[in-house]
Design a protein around this motif. Structure first.
Motif, PDB file in Angstrom:
ATOM      1  N   CYS A  86       4.586 -26.171   4.964  1.00 38.12           N
ATOM      2  CA  CYS A  86       4.801 -24.741   4.758  1.00 38.12           C
ATOM      3  C   CYS A  86       3.819 -24.290   3.684  1.00 38.12           C
ATOM      4  CB  CYS A  86       6.237 -24.452   4.319  1.00 38.12           C
ATOM      5  SG  CYS A  86       6.545 -22.664   4.181  1.00 38.12           S
ATOM      6  N   LEU A 118       4.181 -21.222   2.157  1.00 40.05           N
ATOM      7  CA  LEU A 118       4.882 -20.380   1.201  1.00 40.05           C
ATOM      8  C   LEU A 118       5.543 -21.269   0.143  1.00 40.05           C
ATOM      9  CD1 LEU A 118       4.385 -18.373   3.517  1.00 40.05           C
ATOM     10  CD2 LEU A 118       6.639 -17.413   3.070  1.00 40.05           C
ATOM     11  N   ARG A 119       5.913 -20.650  -0.943  1.00 42.70           N
ATOM     12  CA  ARG A 119       6.615 -21.381  -2.002  1.00 42.70           C
ATOM     13  C   ARG A 119       7.785 -20.531  -2.482  1.00 42.70           C
ATOM     14  NH1 ARG A 119       4.510 -24.776   0.117  1.00 42.70           N
ATOM     15  NH2 ARG A 119       2.898 -26.219  -0.586  1.00 42.70           N
ATOM     16  N   CYS A 120       8.697 -20.278  -1.576  1.00 49.52           N
ATOM     17  CA  CYS A 120       9.824 -19.407  -1.911  1.00 49.52           C
ATOM     18  C   CYS A 120      10.598 -20.005  -3.086  1.00 49.52           C
ATOM     19  CB  CYS A 120      10.737 -19.238  -0.707  1.00 49.52           C
ATOM     20  SG  CYS A 120       9.859 -18.509   0.694  1.00 49.52           S
ATOM     21  N   CYS A 166      13.807 -21.604  -1.970  1.00 53.89           N
ATOM     22  CA  CYS A 166      13.754 -22.480  -0.788  1.00 53.89           C
ATOM     23  C   CYS A 166      14.785 -23.607  -0.907  1.00 53.89           C
ATOM     24  CB  CYS A 166      12.357 -23.084  -0.675  1.00 53.89           C
ATOM     25  SG  CYS A 166      12.176 -24.204   0.715  1.00 53.89           S
ATOM     26  N   THR A 204      10.218 -30.026   2.727  1.00 55.96           N
ATOM     27  CA  THR A 204       9.490 -29.768   3.981  1.00 55.96           C
ATOM     28  C   THR A 204       8.128 -29.130   3.717  1.00 55.96           C
ATOM     29  OG1 THR A 204      10.405 -27.537   4.276  1.00 55.96           O
ATOM     30  CG2 THR A 204      11.640 -29.362   5.266  1.00 55.96           C
ATOM     31  N   TRP A 205       7.768 -28.903   2.478  1.00 54.57           N
ATOM     32  CA  TRP A 205       6.514 -28.193   2.195  1.00 54.57           C
ATOM     33  C   TRP A 205       5.275 -28.996   2.587  1.00 54.57           C
ATOM     34  CZ3 TRP A 205       7.616 -26.290  -3.523  1.00 54.57           C
ATOM     35  CH2 TRP A 205       8.557 -25.254  -3.484  1.00 54.57           C
ATOM     36  N   GLY A 244      11.642 -25.327   9.920  1.00 54.05           N
ATOM     37  CA  GLY A 244      10.865 -26.128   8.977  1.00 54.05           C
ATOM     38  C   GLY A 244      11.428 -26.014   7.583  1.00 54.05           C
ATOM     39  N   GLY A 245      10.476 -25.986   6.704  1.00 59.68           N
ATOM     40  CA  GLY A 245       9.040 -25.823   6.814  1.00 59.68           C
ATOM     41  C   GLY A 245       8.670 -24.617   7.687  1.00 59.68           C
ATOM     42  N   SER A 296       8.299 -17.734   8.969  1.00 59.76           N
ATOM     43  CA  SER A 296       8.043 -16.645   8.023  1.00 59.76           C
ATOM     44  C   SER A 296       7.041 -15.656   8.603  1.00 59.76           C
ATOM     45  CB  SER A 296       7.461 -17.209   6.722  1.00 59.76           C
ATOM     46  OG  SER A 296       6.125 -17.642   6.940  1.00 59.76           O
ATOM     47  N   LYS A 310      11.201 -11.401   4.082  1.00 56.63           N
ATOM     48  CA  LYS A 310      11.849 -11.691   2.806  1.00 56.63           C
ATOM     49  C   LYS A 310      11.849 -10.511   1.857  1.00 56.63           C
ATOM     50  CE  LYS A 310      10.348 -16.378   3.699  1.00 56.63           C
ATOM     51  NZ  LYS A 310      11.529 -17.230   3.755  1.00 56.63           N
TER      52      LYS A 310
HETATM   53  S1  SF4 Z   1      10.427 -23.534   4.127  1.00 56.43           S
HETATM   54 FE1  SF4 Z   1      11.065 -21.373   4.382  1.00 56.43          FE
HETATM   55  S2  SF4 Z   1      12.190 -20.880   2.501  1.00 56.43           S
HETATM   56 FE2  SF4 Z   1      10.997 -22.779   2.121  1.00 56.43          FE
HETATM   57  S3  SF4 Z   1       9.073 -22.090   1.203  1.00 56.43           S
HETATM   58 FE3  SF4 Z   1       8.736 -22.250   3.417  1.00 56.43          FE
HETATM   59  S4  SF4 Z   1       9.184 -20.194   4.219  1.00 56.43           S
HETATM   60 FE4  SF4 Z   1      10.045 -20.312   2.169  1.00 56.43          FE
END
Ligand code: SF4
Length: 275
Positions: free
Chosen positions: A62, A64-66, A69, A74-75, A110-111, A139, A162
């Motif tokens: 992934c 993104l770095r929510c 999360c 799963t990143w 995911g991820g 996302s 989001k």
């Molecule tokens: S897995 Fe989903 S919640 Fe987690 S950082 Fe990625 S988009 Fe954001």
């Protein structure tokens, strides 16, 4: 390259790290062949990730770095288990009768499934050949990567929006909002069935203007069947600690029932089917 390993059934709340130290970095990864990929786990009977009963495959990777999360493990591709498309489909096959009889299917989550786009496409195509309904949870950040071939094996999209405010989106995800909105508009244009998900994080995404912005953006989209308000929770907090990551929500409480009701009410007032 090592042999593919066996992907264990499990849960999104299992902590799984370091299974494939040789895996490439997800930031510039392109899986041109898509025969192998990296996965976190799968759940065999979810009722929350699409219509009917779902098998949910959680892929690794992934961008993104929510901050909230619940799956930071799963990143990175290196934290996933390397498996082949064939292994995934062989496993999926045993669930087909139950999924069909309960009007469900396969959801790839995911991820972010679009990090491993061709791997995801091949699995979706295999599921379609088994007669299953297919969905991804995304996302939308990498939506520009998706082509018609991918969309042709995808029945529906569960799209996380989001925030409607670019500054808020950047703050909670560390990425830009625009690609997600662009992908949402494209899905609306082609009439691809979608559910929109909005994660309600008190003090971060609950501002009435922010909620209204998402609601007004989604309301005209005829392809969006549902807006689902997802309350923030702490079930993934232990992963941040175990992975030595700085977790900013130690003191964030889940939204109260009143706040959830207010936000659902805002979506409904704008004309969305919300729950
Ligand atoms: S897995 Fe989903 S919640 Fe987690 S950082 Fe990625 S988009 Fe954001």
């Amino acid at each position: 390259m090592p042999q593919a390993a066996t992907l264990e059934a499990g849960s999104r709340y299992d902590l799984r790290v370091g299974s494939s130290p040789e895996a490439p970095d997800e930031a510039d990864f392109r899986d041109d062949s898509g025969v192998f990929g990296y996965a976190h786990s799968y759940e065999s009977s979810s009722r929350y990730d699409g219509p009917g009963l779902r098998v949910v495959l959680f892929l690794s990777g992934c961008l993104l770095r929510c901050t909230y999360c619940h799956n930071p493990d799963t990143w990175h591709l290196k934290d996933g288990t390397r498996v082949s498309v064939q292994q995934v489909l062989d496993r999926l096959q045993s669930f087909v009768p139950a999924l069909r009889s309960l009007e469900g299917g396969l959801t790839i989550s995911g991820g972010e499934p679009m990090v491993q786009l061709e791997f995801t496409r091949r699995i979706l195509a295999g599921a379609k050949e088994m007669g299953l309904h297919t969905a991804i949870q995304t996302s939308g950040y990498l939506g520009d990567r998706v082509d018609d071939r991918f969309l042709s094996v995808l029945d529906m999209v569960m799209l996380d929006i989001k925030s409607s405010d670019p500054a808020t989106y950047l703050k909670v995800t560390e990425r830009e909002l625009a690609p997600t909105l662009r992908f949402a508009e494209r899905l609306a244009k082609i009439g691809k069935r979608a559910w929109v998900r909005f994660t309600l994080v008190p003090g971060h995404t609950d501002d009435p203007a922010n909620v209204d912005g998402v609601a007004r953006f989604v309301a005209p989209m005829k392809n969006v069947e549902w807006v689902e308000v997802q309350p923030f929770h702490q079930m993934g907090a232990f992963k941040w600690k175990a992975m030595n990551l700085e977790y900013k929500h130690t003191d964030t409480l889940p939204p109260s029932p009143e706040l959830v009701a207010r936000v659902i009410g805002q979506f409904r007032a704008a004309g969305c089917n919300a729950r």
